[in-house]
Design a protein around this motif. Structure first.
Motif, short mmCIF file in Angstrom:
data_model
loop_
_atom_site.label_atom_id
_atom_site.label_comp_id
_atom_site.label_asym_id
_atom_site.label_seq_id
_atom_site.Cartn_x
_atom_site.Cartn_y
_atom_site.Cartn_z
N ASP A 1 5.92 3.04 0.94
CA ASP A 1 5.16 2.81 -0.29
C ASP A 1 3.91 3.66 -0.39
OD1 ASP A 1 7.00 0.79 -0.85
OD2 ASP A 1 5.81 -0.71 0.23
N ILE A 2 3.58 4.39 0.68
CA ILE A 2 2.33 5.14 0.71
C ILE A 2 2.50 6.54 0.11
CG2 ILE A 2 0.60 6.18 2.24
CD1 ILE A 2 1.01 3.82 4.13
N ASN B 1 -6.24 2.86 -5.50
CA ASN B 1 -4.98 3.51 -5.85
C ASN B 1 -4.49 3.04 -7.21
OD1 ASN B 1 -2.38 4.63 -5.85
ND2 ASN B 1 -2.26 4.47 -3.63
N SER B 2 -4.07 3.99 -8.04
CA SER B 2 -3.65 3.69 -9.42
C SER B 2 -2.34 2.88 -9.47
CB SER B 2 -3.47 4.98 -10.22
OG SER B 2 -2.50 5.82 -9.60
N VAL B 3 -1.56 2.88 -8.37
CA VAL B 3 -0.28 2.15 -8.38
C VAL B 3 -0.44 0.72 -7.87
CG1 VAL B 3 1.14 4.21 -8.21
CG2 VAL B 3 0.36 3.09 -6.11
N ASN B 4 -1.68 0.25 -7.80
CA ASN B 4 -1.99 -1.14 -7.45
C ASN B 4 -1.43 -1.52 -6.08
OD1 ASN B 4 -2.85 -3.75 -7.50
ND2 ASN B 4 -1.30 -4.48 -8.96
N GLN B 5 -2.11 -1.05 -5.04
CA GLN B 5 -1.70 -1.38 -3.68
C GLN B 5 -2.77 -2.24 -2.99
OE1 GLN B 5 -0.71 2.57 -2.11
NE2 GLN B 5 1.45 2.08 -2.34
N ARG B 6 -3.33 -3.15 -3.76
CA ARG B 6 -4.37 -4.03 -3.23
C ARG B 6 -3.84 -4.89 -2.07
NH1 ARG B 6 -9.40 -5.40 -4.58
NH2 ARG B 6 -9.31 -4.00 -6.36
N HIS B 7 -2.53 -5.23 -2.13
CA HIS B 7 -1.97 -6.05 -1.05
C HIS B 7 -2.05 -5.33 0.30
CE1 HIS B 7 1.31 -3.41 -2.28
NE2 HIS B 7 1.95 -3.69 -1.15
#
Length: 484
Positions: A20-21, A81-87
């Motif tokens: 996912d990175i 990150n613009s792809v919402n990787q807050r988790h």
């Protein structure tokens, strides 16, 4: 440079979330923040010959060496990150907090049965490429394996240590070490990788060959850096030590197995490197001066149930208990001897009984050599082990031939027979105790503490195979003397 616990978390980040990175975006972000240099960033992002996974591996190595801000820049990247990787940022922040509160970054909560299939495959591939020997499933020495794993676990928070498996030739030290490092959970909870090194050199001059071999294994990622490995054919020990030390930075959580240690030079060099070592040796005395934390484990003989499993050899028919008991008694559980009997008997009860009678009559060393071993025979291996002993220990060992191998003898009785160098007779017991302890660390004698109603004292026994070896040696000596 990242700390040990941070290294573990960084590697787990890319194992669990690597797919996912956005590797290129992360590299660019870290370059802008000054975490990595422009040259390093370009060598990762602009190298079209590398797969995404290889680029991530290269980035991990760069961060281990260059990051002075820990893992916080990575948290910021995933937050923004613009792809919402807050988790991912929340997971990473949680790991950082755990480290700051004294955690070690290990994945203790992972259950083996719930492992991702890809991680299992990675572990299997790592074991193959690391040259870890395969282990025949004749018997699993569960108690001994658990004992070694417990010793390794006790050093969870240590950057360097020694766990030393010692015992006589044929006691199953190498097989035990291989069984331990083939336990998958070892690489979930403790280590990222393993390197299996064969030592077995008897000459200290061969140390450079051993060092070169270790360096070659550590340089498995040379192609990722785009640099050629420096020539090592004529490298000095000082230069090789420097090369290995630098390469170890890229392998921060690696267990190095050194099988068959025979010289102090090997031990001293590994001690100097500050690494995690699982070693096997016939001579535990080689390790008495190490500076790192250490645990010694004597590799004991097989239990009766384990002997039965080997003799059964996967067949449905059970071996009768009296036969198993007799084999255990005569072999004293030495795996090499029990496996030899199993091979020679080839599943035939009559043949097995014949070879048991042969041992009872003529001794273990009279068996034909059914297994390939260090030297051509177990007898030759014992002779080699004997030849490397200090001269001042040989005479005391030779004198033990007068005592039966089945009886533990108090040290007071031994003192009447075993020669020791003392000035005052009052020092005899003390000096003999030191000598016997050293012989025990070489595997030549077995020691235990005996408690009586009045006192507690040391008692010793010569193992059956050692006694047999000493008897044959004494007979040869007298034969030569008569011929003179």
């Amino acid at each position: 440079m990242l700390g040990e616990a941070e290294n573990r978390v960084l590697r787990r980040l890319f194992i669990d979330y690597g797919e996912d990175i956005d590797t290129k975006g992360l590299v660019t972000f870290l370059e802008i923040k000054g975490v990595i240099t422009e040259e390093k960033a370009d060598s990762i992002s602009c190298n079209d010959k590398l797969s995404n996974r290889e680029k991530q591996n290269h980035l991990i190595r760069t961060l281990i060496r260059q990051s002075s801000e820990g893992l916080q820049p990575l948290v910021k990247f995933f937050e923004q990150n613009s792809v919402n990787q807050r988790h991912i940022s929340e997971w990473l922040s949680g790991q950082i907090n755990e480290i700051q509160n004294g955690g070690n970054g290990r994945k203790e909560e992972t259950i083996l049965s719930e492992m991702k299939e890809s991680v299992k495959l990675q572990i299997k591939y790592m074991l193959v490429t690391s040259r870890v020997p395969s282990v025949k499933k004749e018997v699993k020495r569960e108690e001994m394996v658990a004992k070694v794993k417990e010793a390794l676990s006790s050093f969870n928070n240590d950057d360097a240590f020694f766990v030393v498996l010692h015992g006589l030739p044929g006691s199953g030290k190498s097989s035990l070490a291989a069984s331990v490092v083939r336990e998958e959970d070892l690489f979930l909870h403790q280590f990222d990788s393993v390197i299996w090194m064969m030592d077995h050199h008897e000459n200290s001059k061969d140390l450079t060959r051993f060092m070169s071999d270790l360096y070659v294994y550590l340089m498995d990622s040379t192609e990722l850096s785009g640099k050629e490995s420096p020539p090592i054919d004529k490298a000095s020990i000082i230069h090789l030590t420097k090369l290995v030390g630098e390469s170890l930075i890229d392998h921060p959580n690696t267990l190095i197995v050194v099988d068959g240690v025979m010289t102090r030079e090997t031990v001293s060099w590994m001690d100097h490197l500050n690494v995690r070592v699982l070693a096997t040796t016939r001579n535990a005395l080689l390790f008495e001066d190490v500076s790192q934390p250490m645990k010694m484990i004597k590799v004991d003989g097989l239990e009766e149930l384990e002997v039965a499993e080997i003799l059964k050899g996967g067949r449905e028919e059970e071996v009768d208990r009296e036969t198993v008991k007799k084999v255990r008694e005569l072999s004293e559980g030495l795996p090499h001897v029990v496996k030899q009997l199993h091979k020679l008997a080839a599943g035939k009860k009559k043949e097995l009984n014949y070879y048991i009678s042969r041992i009872d009559r003529s001794g273990i060393l009279s068996l034909p050599n059914a297994n390939s071993y260090d030297k051509e025979t177990l007898s030759a291996t014992l002779e080699n082990h004997y030849s490397m002993m200090l001269p001042e220990l040989k005479e005391p060992l030779n004198s033990l031939v007068v005592f039966p191998p089945t009886v533990f003898v108090p040290i007071e009785i031994l003192s009447a027979v075993v020669p020791v160098d003392v000035v005052d007779n009052e020092d005899v017991i003390h000096e003999l105790s030191i000598v016997m302890e050293r012989l025990a660390k070489l595997g030549w004698v077995e020691v235990k503490e005996e408690e009586t109603e009045k006192e507690r004292g040391e008692v010793y026994r010569v193992p059956r195979i050692v006694h047999e070896f000493l008897v044959k040696k004494e007979k040869r000596r007298w034969t030569l003397k008569r011929e003179e």
